[in-house]
Design a protein around this motif. Structure first.
Motif, PDB file in Angstrom:
ATOM      1  N   SER A  44       0.828  -1.190   0.000  1.00  0.00           N
ATOM      2  CA  SER A  44       0.000   0.000   0.000  1.00  0.00           C
ATOM      3  C   SER A  44       0.870   1.249   0.000  1.00  0.00           C
ATOM      4  O   SER A  44       1.874   1.313   0.708  1.00  0.00           O
ATOM      5  CB  SER A  44      -0.895   0.006   1.242  1.00  0.00           C
ATOM      6  N   ALA A  53      -3.489  11.861   5.820  1.00  0.00           N
ATOM      7  CA  ALA A  53      -4.265  10.661   6.102  1.00  0.00           C
ATOM      8  C   ALA A  53      -5.749  11.012   6.153  1.00  0.00           C
ATOM      9  O   ALA A  53      -6.138  12.074   6.635  1.00  0.00           O
ATOM     10  CB  ALA A  53      -3.817  10.048   7.428  1.00  0.00           C
ATOM     11  N   GLN A 179      -5.667  -3.508  10.107  1.00  0.00           N
ATOM     12  CA  GLN A 179      -6.059  -2.247   9.466  1.00  0.00           C
ATOM     13  C   GLN A 179      -6.602  -2.525   8.078  1.00  0.00           C
ATOM     14  O   GLN A 179      -6.082  -3.377   7.350  1.00  0.00           O
ATOM     15  CB  GLN A 179      -4.859  -1.305   9.369  1.00  0.00           C
ATOM     16  N   GLU A 181      -8.141  -0.481   4.440  1.00  0.00           N
ATOM     17  CA  GLU A 181      -8.081   0.792   3.728  1.00  0.00           C
ATOM     18  C   GLU A 181      -8.972   0.758   2.496  1.00  0.00           C
ATOM     19  O   GLU A 181      -9.139  -0.285   1.866  1.00  0.00           O
ATOM     20  CB  GLU A 181      -6.648   1.088   3.262  1.00  0.00           C
ATOM     21  N   TRP A 196      -8.331   6.018   2.719  1.00  0.00           N
ATOM     22  CA  TRP A 196      -9.058   6.121   3.990  1.00  0.00           C
ATOM     23  C   TRP A 196      -8.695   4.909   4.842  1.00  0.00           C
ATOM     24  O   TRP A 196      -8.664   3.777   4.339  1.00  0.00           O
ATOM     25  CB  TRP A 196     -10.556   6.118   3.745  1.00  0.00           C
ATOM     26  N   THR A 197      -8.452   5.136   6.106  1.00  0.00           N
ATOM     27  CA  THR A 197      -8.022   4.063   7.005  1.00  0.00           C
ATOM     28  C   THR A 197      -9.125   3.705   7.999  1.00  0.00           C
ATOM     29  O   THR A 197      -9.753   4.588   8.591  1.00  0.00           O
ATOM     30  CB  THR A 197      -6.747   4.477   7.760  1.00  0.00           C
TER      31      THR A 197
END
Length: 203
Positions: A44, A53, A179, A181, A196-197
Motif C-alpha cells: 500500500s 491521512a 487495518q 483501507e 481512507w483508514t
C-alpha cells in the motif's frame, strides 16, 4: 474494537451467487486464488494524493472521464462492514480460497459535483479498491446489487450535479488484519491514491 457483524443481513443474498474470486492486481487482473491476491499485490502507498491521512467520512475531490464528459466527484469512504469466514467460504467456488478470510464490504459515497449529467453507467468507482495491512484484497466479481445501503451503478441512468450515490465494493481480506483501507484514484492524476483508514477485522 469490536467489529460490526453483518452475517444476518448478507448471508442469504451472497450465498445464492456463484462469485468469481480474482486477485485485483491491476486493471486487467485474471482469476487467481485468494492467497495469490495477498502474496502478489503491491504494498500500500505510504502517502495519499492529498498528502494527508483520511479518516472515515472525509471527502476528497477528483475528476473522472465518463462517456458523457469529464465529471468532478466528491468522494467519501463511509465505512467497511466485515462478515465472517463462514460467509466468505459460502460465496466462493472453492471454500479453500477463503480460508482465514472474511468478507469486507466498503461503502463509498460519490457526489456529482460538476460537469454534464451522467446518462450511462459510471466509471467513478473503477479505481476503488480495498486493502488490508498493506496488501490489496481479493475482489468478488458478480457481487449482489441488492445489498441494503448500496446503489447499483448500472441502474444510475441520470446522475445530475448535486446528487449522491453509495456504491459498494465486495472483497475478501485476512480475518486477522489489523487495518483496512479504501483507495480511490481520480482519472486526472498519476499520483498516489487517496487512502481512507479503518480498523481491520482483527483490530
Amino acid at each position: 474494537m469490536p467489529r460490526q457483524s453483518i452475517a444476518p443481513r448478507l448471508a442469504a443474498p451472497l450465498a445464492v451467487f456463484a462469485l468469481a474470486l480474482t486477485a485485483c492486481n491491476g486493471e486487467n487482473a485474471t482469476p487467481h486464488a485468494t492467497q495469490s491476491a495477498t502474496t502478489q499485490a503491491k504494498p500500500s502507498p505510504s502517502t495519499t494524493a492529498s498528502g494527508a491521512a483520511l479518516i472515515p467520512g472525509d471527502s476528497v475531490s477528483g475528476k473522472v472521464q465518463e462517456d458523457d464528459g469529464v465529471i468532478t466527484y466528491s468522494v467519501s469512504a463511509q465505512k467497511i462492514d466485515f462478515g465472517t469466514e463462514a460467509q466468505a467460504k459460502a460465496v466462493v467456488q472453492d471454500p479453500a480460497d477463503a480460508k482465514g478470510k472474511v468478507l469486507a464490504i466498503a461503502r463509498v459515497r460519490y457526489t456529482h459535483a460538476a460537469g454534464p449529467t451522467l446518462t450511462s453507467s459510471t466509471d467513478a468507482d473503477d479505481s476503488t479498491t480495498v486493502w488490508a495491512d498493506g496488501q490489496r484484497g481479493a475482489i468478488l466479481l458478480g457481487s449482489p446489487t441488492s445489498t441494503p445501503g448500496c446503489d447499483d451503478p448500472y441502474d444510475i441512468d441520470s446522475w445530475k450535479t448535486g446528487e449522491s450515490h453509495t456504491i459498494c465494493e465486495f472483497y475478501l481480506i485476512p480475518a486477522a488484519a489489523k487495518q483496512a483501507e479504501v483507495h480511490w484514484t481520480p482519472s486526472d492524476t498519476t499520483e498516489n491514491p487517496y487512502v481512507w483508514t479503518f480498523p481491520g477485522p482483527g483490530a
